[in-house]
Design an enzyme around this catalytic site. Structure first.
Site, PDB file in Angstrom:
ATOM      1  N   HIS A  62      -3.365   6.009   3.736  1.00  0.00           N
ATOM      2  CA  HIS A  62      -4.247   4.899   3.346  1.00  0.00           C
ATOM      3  C   HIS A  62      -3.782   3.570   3.935  1.00  0.00           C
ATOM      4  O   HIS A  62      -4.572   2.782   4.459  1.00  0.00           O
ATOM      5  CB  HIS A  62      -4.287   4.829   1.824  1.00  0.00           C
ATOM      6  CG  HIS A  62      -5.290   3.881   1.262  1.00  0.00           C
ATOM      7  ND1 HIS A  62      -4.996   2.562   0.988  1.00  0.00           N
ATOM      8  CD2 HIS A  62      -6.587   4.044   0.904  1.00  0.00           C
ATOM      9  CE1 HIS A  62      -6.064   1.965   0.476  1.00  0.00           C
ATOM     10  NE2 HIS A  62      -7.045   2.841   0.419  1.00  0.00           N
ATOM     11  N   TYR A  74      -6.475 -10.653 -11.515  1.00  0.00           N
ATOM     12  CA  TYR A  74      -5.533 -11.732 -11.812  1.00  0.00           C
ATOM     13  C   TYR A  74      -6.061 -13.060 -11.272  1.00  0.00           C
ATOM     14  O   TYR A  74      -6.690 -13.096 -10.206  1.00  0.00           O
ATOM     15  CB  TYR A  74      -4.172 -11.461 -11.173  1.00  0.00           C
ATOM     16  CG  TYR A  74      -3.373 -10.353 -11.802  1.00  0.00           C
ATOM     17  CD1 TYR A  74      -2.891 -10.466 -13.111  1.00  0.00           C
ATOM     18  CD2 TYR A  74      -3.065  -9.203 -11.085  1.00  0.00           C
ATOM     19  CE1 TYR A  74      -2.138  -9.447 -13.682  1.00  0.00           C
ATOM     20  CE2 TYR A  74      -2.308  -8.181 -11.645  1.00  0.00           C
ATOM     21  CZ  TYR A  74      -1.847  -8.308 -12.943  1.00  0.00           C
ATOM     22  OH  TYR A  74      -1.109  -7.294 -13.504  1.00  0.00           O
ATOM     23  N   ASN A 113     -13.578   0.688  -7.177  1.00  0.00           N
ATOM     24  CA  ASN A 113     -14.676   1.594  -6.839  1.00  0.00           C
ATOM     25  C   ASN A 113     -15.292   2.210  -8.085  1.00  0.00           C
ATOM     26  O   ASN A 113     -15.559   3.397  -8.142  1.00  0.00           O
ATOM     27  CB  ASN A 113     -14.159   2.719  -5.929  1.00  0.00           C
ATOM     28  CG  ASN A 113     -13.684   2.187  -4.600  1.00  0.00           C
ATOM     29  OD1 ASN A 113     -14.084   1.111  -4.178  1.00  0.00           O
ATOM     30  ND2 ASN A 113     -12.815   2.920  -3.947  1.00  0.00           N
ATOM     31  N   ASP A 135      -2.925   1.731  18.189  1.00  0.00           N
ATOM     32  CA  ASP A 135      -3.595   0.439  18.007  1.00  0.00           C
ATOM     33  C   ASP A 135      -2.796  -0.555  17.169  1.00  0.00           C
ATOM     34  O   ASP A 135      -3.230  -1.698  16.964  1.00  0.00           O
ATOM     35  CB  ASP A 135      -4.977   0.652  17.382  1.00  0.00           C
ATOM     36  CG  ASP A 135      -5.884   1.502  18.259  1.00  0.00           C
ATOM     37  OD1 ASP A 135      -5.528   1.724  19.431  1.00  0.00           O
ATOM     38  OD2 ASP A 135      -6.941   1.946  17.768  1.00  0.00           O
ATOM     39  N   ASP A 191       0.846  -1.189   0.000  1.00  0.00           N
ATOM     40  CA  ASP A 191       0.000   0.000   0.000  1.00  0.00           C
ATOM     41  C   ASP A 191       0.884   1.243   0.000  1.00  0.00           C
ATOM     42  O   ASP A 191       1.967   1.247  -0.596  1.00  0.00           O
ATOM     43  CB  ASP A 191      -0.922  -0.055   1.232  1.00  0.00           C
ATOM     44  CG  ASP A 191      -2.235   0.679   1.027  1.00  0.00           C
ATOM     45  OD1 ASP A 191      -2.218   1.918   0.978  1.00  0.00           O
ATOM     46  OD2 ASP A 191      -3.285   0.019   0.934  1.00  0.00           O
ATOM     47  N   VAL A 245      -6.343 -14.430  -7.232  1.00  0.00           N
ATOM     48  CA  VAL A 245      -6.511 -13.352  -6.254  1.00  0.00           C
ATOM     49  C   VAL A 245      -7.959 -13.353  -5.765  1.00  0.00           C
ATOM     50  O   VAL A 245      -8.895 -13.461  -6.557  1.00  0.00           O
ATOM     51  CB  VAL A 245      -6.169 -11.983  -6.875  1.00  0.00           C
ATOM     52  CG1 VAL A 245      -6.459 -10.858  -5.899  1.00  0.00           C
ATOM     53  CG2 VAL A 245      -4.709 -11.957  -7.301  1.00  0.00           C
ATOM     54  N   SER A 277     -11.511  -0.783  -0.477  1.00  0.00           N
ATOM     55  CA  SER A 277     -10.255  -0.899   0.284  1.00  0.00           C
ATOM     56  C   SER A 277     -10.475  -1.526   1.653  1.00  0.00           C
ATOM     57  O   SER A 277      -9.852  -2.532   1.990  1.00  0.00           O
ATOM     58  CB  SER A 277      -9.600   0.472   0.441  1.00  0.00           C
ATOM     59  OG  SER A 277      -8.951   0.869  -0.727  1.00  0.00           O
TER      60      SER A 277
END
Length: 449
Positions: free
Chosen positions: A134, A261, A240, A108, A99, A264, A311
């Site tokens: 993100h 792919y 999205n 956390d 990411d 996945v 996500s």
């Protein structure tokens, strides 16, 4: 990053903040084709400490950290996670979050993050408030363990799992994003492939990729094959582009890679009622769904956000995969995928549709099904560890066509050796001789005497 009329890699989704009255960041999606964001971030209420002013949006109200768990319970309950924790909390499993980077110092995630390499080609320091925005959200959803004894803050799906952060893409607000935006596509795809290879080399059992590219890459496909060969479960967000449904040649949302792919596990998003999120991409890559609308997560600034998009849905499913791999570490990725898809709730009519796949993931049921697959090997005196995927699938009832969504390729024609070619040549010559002789006899028989 990429030039011309094409989309850049996407950090899909939106976020609203959970904190006091101030302006909050906008995280735009990238896409490898149009350059415009998928969904912008809008601020909302949030937690404890402020982190400075960023871009657009406004915030109202204030939510204390210890009330975050209450906001999160609908997510855990929809996925039936509390029932799974009696068997597994993800201990001993490393989840690679490929990411924009993960801040290892947020409350956390403290002690649960290893920072891997940066493959973006930009030099933004980790101390930048726009670094790892993100990625930190996603990591908290996977392996957040809360704070103050675990009773406050975000609890991830696999709170005992470990995060390996691999940075392959910068956040849109990153000060060096402009440099990244003009990189060649081959360079961008190589970054992702390098990230996958690094995760495999450092023994990640699960890879979570809440990112998307509009075009496939042989380099990335090869890296994914290495992951499968090493028993790594790979999860990705479906995209999205639900509002673009119908723009594809088949009337569905555009393809998104790596979700498209083979092998996945592609994840779509639903809201708190189980309804499909309007933004969630509708295409045949989708295998399962998970909460993706207003999901509480901790940000790199230590604050709490409501994030939306495929996500967070991807990250949540990656957490469930970590629960399974913790309890059954040798289980093949195909069987983990089958355990997830065969035990869903909110299953669509007919068993499958391109919006939610086979339905919403049920962590406890998936873990139980994974146990059945594993024990079916032990019942035959075999160990799951070290077995090939085909050996593990034997006797489980998992259809071959289902292993990697799509149809089964026909058996290839095997190459012919020189001996076979000589034999075929001799047979052909003999056939020709017989044909000529037969023709001559026929002519003689029909000649008048």
């Amino acid at each position: 990053m990429l030039t011309g009329p094409r989309k850049l890699p996407v950090l899909p989704g939106s976020a609203r903040m959970l904190t006091g009255p101030r302006k909050l960041p906008v995280l735009a999606g990238f896409a490898v084709l149009a350059g415009s964001c998928l969904v912008s971030l809008v601020a909302l209420p949030g937690t404890a400490r402020a982190a400075g002013q960023h871009a657009a949006g406004s915030a109202s109200g204030a939510v204390l950290a210890d009330s975050i768990r209450d906001n999160q319970m609908w997510v855990l309950d929809m996925l039936n996670v509390p029932a799974a924790w009696s068997l597994s909390e993800g201990g001993g499993v490393t989840v690679a979050v490929i990411d924009s980077g993960v801040n290892p110092d947020v409350s956390d995630l403290a002690g649960s993050v290893t920072t891997g390499p940066n493959y973006t080609g930009v030099t933004t320091p980790e101390s930048s408030p726009d670094w790892g925005v993100h990625g930190t959200w996603m990591a908290s959803l996977i392996a957040g363990h809360g704070h103050d004894g675990g009773s406050s803050g975000i609890i991830g799906i696999a709170p005992s799992a470990h995060i390996l952060s691999v940075r392959v893409i910068p956040d849109r607000a990153d000060p060096n994003y402009g440099q990244y935006e003009h990189e060649q596509e081959t360079r961008i795809q190589q970054s992702l492939a390098d990230g996958i290879n690094y995760a495999v080399a450092h023994r990640a059992e699960v890879i979570s990729m809440s990112i998307g590219y509009s075009a496939p890459s042989g380099t990335v496909r090869n890296a994914l094959q290495q992951a499968y060969d090493h028993g790594v479960v790979v999860v990705a967000s479906a995209g999205n582009s639900g509002d673009q449904a119908g723009s594809g040649s088949d009337g569905e949302a555009p393809e998104s890679f790596p979700a498209d792919y083979p092998g996945v596990i592609s994840v779509g998003a639903v809201d708190s009622t189980g309804a499909v999120a309007a933004f969630s991409s509708d295409n045949l890559s989708v295998q399962v769904a998970a909460p993706g609308v207003s999901v509480p997560a901790q940000g790199r600034d230590g604050q709490y956000w409501w994030v939306s998009g495929t996500s967070p849905a991807c990250a949540l499913v990656a957490g469930v995969a970590a629960l399974i791999k913790s309890e059954y570490p040798g289980l093949a990725p195909e069987l983990v995928a089958s355990a997830l898809t065969s035990t869903t709730t909110e299953r669509p009519a007919g068993g499958y549709d391109s919006q939610v796949g086979f339905g919403v993931v049920n962590a406890a049921a998936a873990l139980a099904k994974a146990g059945e697959f594993a024990h079916s090997q032990f019942a035959h005196g075999q160990s799951v560890h070290g077995q090939s995927a085909d050996a593990q699938l034997a006797g489980t009832g998992v259809a071959t066509a289902f292993r990697f969504h799509g149809t089964v390729a026909p058996e290839p024609v095997r190459p012919r050796g020189s001996g076979q070619l000589v034999l075929f040549a001799l047979l052909a010559l003999a056939s020709l001789v017989l044909t000529v002789a037969g023709t001559r006899l026929t002519v003689l028989a029909r000649t008048p005497q």
